[in-house]
Design a protein around this motif. Sequence first.
Motif, PDB file in Angstrom:
ATOM      1  N   HIS A  24       0.860  -1.175   0.000  1.00 22.60           N
ATOM      2  CA  HIS A  24       0.000   0.000   0.000  1.00 22.60           C
ATOM      3  C   HIS A  24       0.902   1.233   0.000  1.00 22.60           C
ATOM      4  CE1 HIS A  24      -3.436  -2.481   0.713  1.00 22.60           C
ATOM      5  NE2 HIS A  24      -3.103  -2.813   1.941  1.00 22.60           N
ATOM      6  N   PRO A  25       0.473   2.302  -0.652  1.00 24.49           N
ATOM      7  CA  PRO A  25       1.290   3.517  -0.610  1.00 24.49           C
ATOM      8  C   PRO A  25       1.294   4.114   0.791  1.00 24.49           C
ATOM      9  CG  PRO A  25      -0.811   3.957  -1.671  1.00 24.49           C
ATOM     10  CD  PRO A  25      -0.749   2.476  -1.427  1.00 24.49           C
ATOM     11  N   SER A  49       5.382   6.256  -1.105  1.00 30.61           N
ATOM     12  CA  SER A  49       6.286   5.113  -1.243  1.00 30.61           C
ATOM     13  C   SER A  49       6.041   4.317  -2.521  1.00 30.61           C
ATOM     14  CB  SER A  49       6.132   4.183  -0.032  1.00 30.61           C
ATOM     15  OG  SER A  49       4.794   3.698   0.035  1.00 30.61           O
ATOM     16  N   GLU A  50       4.921   4.529  -3.175  1.00 29.68           N
ATOM     17  CA  GLU A  50       4.551   3.777  -4.373  1.00 29.68           C
ATOM     18  C   GLU A  50       4.137   4.734  -5.481  1.00 29.68           C
ATOM     19  OE1 GLU A  50       4.608   0.357  -4.450  1.00 29.68           O
ATOM     20  OE2 GLU A  50       5.259   0.313  -2.368  1.00 29.68           O
ATOM     21  N   THR A  51       4.241   4.283  -6.715  1.00 33.75           N
ATOM     22  CA  THR A  51       3.730   5.047  -7.844  1.00 33.75           C
ATOM     23  C   THR A  51       2.207   5.096  -7.739  1.00 33.75           C
ATOM     24  OG1 THR A  51       5.593   4.377  -9.217  1.00 33.75           O
ATOM     25  CG2 THR A  51       3.623   5.162 -10.365  1.00 33.75           C
ATOM     26  N   LEU A  52       1.650   6.289  -7.884  1.00 36.65           N
ATOM     27  CA  LEU A  52       0.224   6.495  -7.678  1.00 36.65           C
ATOM     28  C   LEU A  52      -0.574   6.376  -8.977  1.00 36.65           C
ATOM     29  CD1 LEU A  52       0.368   9.618  -5.328  1.00 36.65           C
ATOM     30  CD2 LEU A  52       0.249   7.202  -4.696  1.00 36.65           C
ATOM     31  N   VAL A  53      -1.841   6.028  -8.836  1.00 34.34           N
ATOM     32  CA  VAL A  53      -2.799   6.047  -9.936  1.00 34.34           C
ATOM     33  C   VAL A  53      -3.428   7.439  -9.901  1.00 34.34           C
ATOM     34  CG1 VAL A  53      -4.902   5.038 -10.875  1.00 34.34           C
ATOM     35  CG2 VAL A  53      -3.210   3.569  -9.724  1.00 34.34           C
ATOM     36  N   LEU A  56      -7.214   8.476  -9.235  1.00 33.33           N
ATOM     37  CA  LEU A  56      -7.777   7.965  -7.986  1.00 33.33           C
ATOM     38  C   LEU A  56      -7.098   8.534  -6.744  1.00 33.33           C
ATOM     39  CD1 LEU A  56      -8.167   4.217  -9.041  1.00 33.33           C
ATOM     40  CD2 LEU A  56      -9.882   6.046  -9.139  1.00 33.33           C
ATOM     41  N   SER A  57      -6.160   9.462  -6.932  1.00 36.28           N
ATOM     42  CA  SER A  57      -5.412  10.036  -5.813  1.00 36.28           C
ATOM     43  C   SER A  57      -5.644  11.544  -5.773  1.00 36.28           C
ATOM     44  CB  SER A  57      -3.918   9.743  -5.980  1.00 36.28           C
ATOM     45  OG  SER A  57      -3.688   8.353  -6.044  1.00 36.28           O
ATOM     46  N   GLY A  58      -5.726  12.101  -4.574  1.00 45.44           N
ATOM     47  CA  GLY A  58      -5.957  13.536  -4.475  1.00 45.44           C
ATOM     48  C   GLY A  58      -6.029  14.011  -3.037  1.00 45.44           C
ATOM     49  N   ILE A  59      -6.541  15.248  -2.863  1.00 40.49           N
ATOM     50  CA  ILE A  59      -6.616  15.849  -1.532  1.00 40.49           C
ATOM     51  C   ILE A  59      -7.938  16.584  -1.342  1.00 40.49           C
ATOM     52  CG2 ILE A  59      -4.111  16.240  -1.487  1.00 40.49           C
ATOM     53  CD1 ILE A  59      -5.084  19.361  -1.546  1.00 40.49           C
ATOM     54  N   GLU A  60      -8.209  16.892  -0.079  1.00 35.70           N
ATOM     55  CA  GLU A  60      -9.231  17.856   0.331  1.00 35.70           C
ATOM     56  C   GLU A  60      -8.513  18.799   1.284  1.00 35.70           C
ATOM     57  OE1 GLU A  60     -12.684  16.036   2.069  1.00 35.70           O
ATOM     58  OE2 GLU A  60     -12.672  14.450   0.557  1.00 35.70           O
ATOM     59  N   LEU A  61      -8.707  20.090   1.094  1.00 34.97           N
ATOM     60  CA  LEU A  61      -8.034  21.087   1.920  1.00 34.97           C
ATOM     61  C   LEU A  61      -9.091  21.976   2.572  1.00 34.97           C
ATOM     62  CD1 LEU A  61      -5.316  22.315   2.818  1.00 34.97           C
ATOM     63  CD2 LEU A  61      -5.405  23.742   0.761  1.00 34.97           C
ATOM     64  N   ALA A 111      -0.772   0.604  -7.379  1.00 34.87           N
ATOM     65  CA  ALA A 111      -1.052  -0.529  -8.267  1.00 34.87           C
ATOM     66  C   ALA A 111      -1.998  -1.556  -7.658  1.00 34.87           C
ATOM     67  CB  ALA A 111       0.256  -1.211  -8.667  1.00 34.87           C
ATOM     68  N   ASP A 112      -2.004  -1.693  -6.333  1.00 33.72           N
ATOM     69  CA  ASP A 112      -2.880  -2.690  -5.701  1.00 33.72           C
ATOM     70  C   ASP A 112      -4.350  -2.262  -5.674  1.00 33.72           C
ATOM     71  OD1 ASP A 112      -2.954  -0.765  -3.706  1.00 33.72           O
ATOM     72  OD2 ASP A 112      -2.191  -2.072  -2.136  1.00 33.72           O
ATOM     73  N   GLN A 113      -4.628  -1.012  -6.073  1.00 35.66           N
ATOM     74  CA  GLN A 113      -5.984  -0.465  -6.160  1.00 35.66           C
ATOM     75  C   GLN A 113      -6.675  -0.272  -4.807  1.00 35.66           C
ATOM     76  OE1 GLN A 113      -7.420   0.594  -9.296  1.00 35.66           O
ATOM     77  NE2 GLN A 113      -5.266   0.392  -9.737  1.00 35.66           N
ATOM     78  N   HIS A 114      -5.937  -0.361  -3.711  1.00 30.58           N
ATOM     79  CA  HIS A 114      -6.515  -0.084  -2.390  1.00 30.58           C
ATOM     80  C   HIS A 114      -6.331   1.393  -2.071  1.00 30.58           C
ATOM     81  CE1 HIS A 114      -6.034  -4.495  -1.756  1.00 30.58           C
ATOM     82  NE2 HIS A 114      -7.246  -4.285  -1.281  1.00 30.58           N
ATOM     83  N   ARG A 115      -7.402   2.046  -1.661  1.00 32.06           N
ATOM     84  CA  ARG A 115      -7.365   3.467  -1.305  1.00 32.06           C
ATOM     85  C   ARG A 115      -6.871   3.600   0.130  1.00 32.06           C
ATOM     86  NH1 ARG A 115     -11.152   8.362  -2.566  1.00 32.06           N
ATOM     87  NH2 ARG A 115     -11.116   9.485  -0.589  1.00 32.06           N
TER      88      ARG A 115
END
Length: 125
Positions: A24-25, A49-53, A56-61, A111-115
């Motif tokens: 997991h990242p 720690s991992e290459t992101l998709v 499916l990756s982002g933030i809320e501020l 890559a494992d697709q787990h959020r």
Amino acid sequence: MRKYAFIAFTILTASLLPATAMAHPRLLSSSPAANASVAKPATITLGFSETLVAPLSGIELTMTGMPGMAKHGPVPISDFTTKVTGKVLTVKLARPLAAGTYVLKWHAVAADQHRIEGNFSFTVR
């Protein structure tokens, strides 16, 4: 018999996958850092720690406090763009953040697709 052959095949195939595909990242770095007090940033950077998709990756501020305004309610900040390059998620703000306290909630998928999710606070002076 076919059932046992299928199970054996599945276990063998899974054991041959690279270990990174099962990881997991993890958030390794951030700018601003957690609990930091910084000058008005126009960019936020998160290193994983991992290459992101990317999609499916982002933030809320959210701004959670403003100097001199004791009853300041939470204000979501939405005027930004995100870009993922490998293991780095970069947030480009439309304008530098105003003085106050902020909570950044991040979510990352590799890559494992787990959020995986997390959050931290920082202060802009």
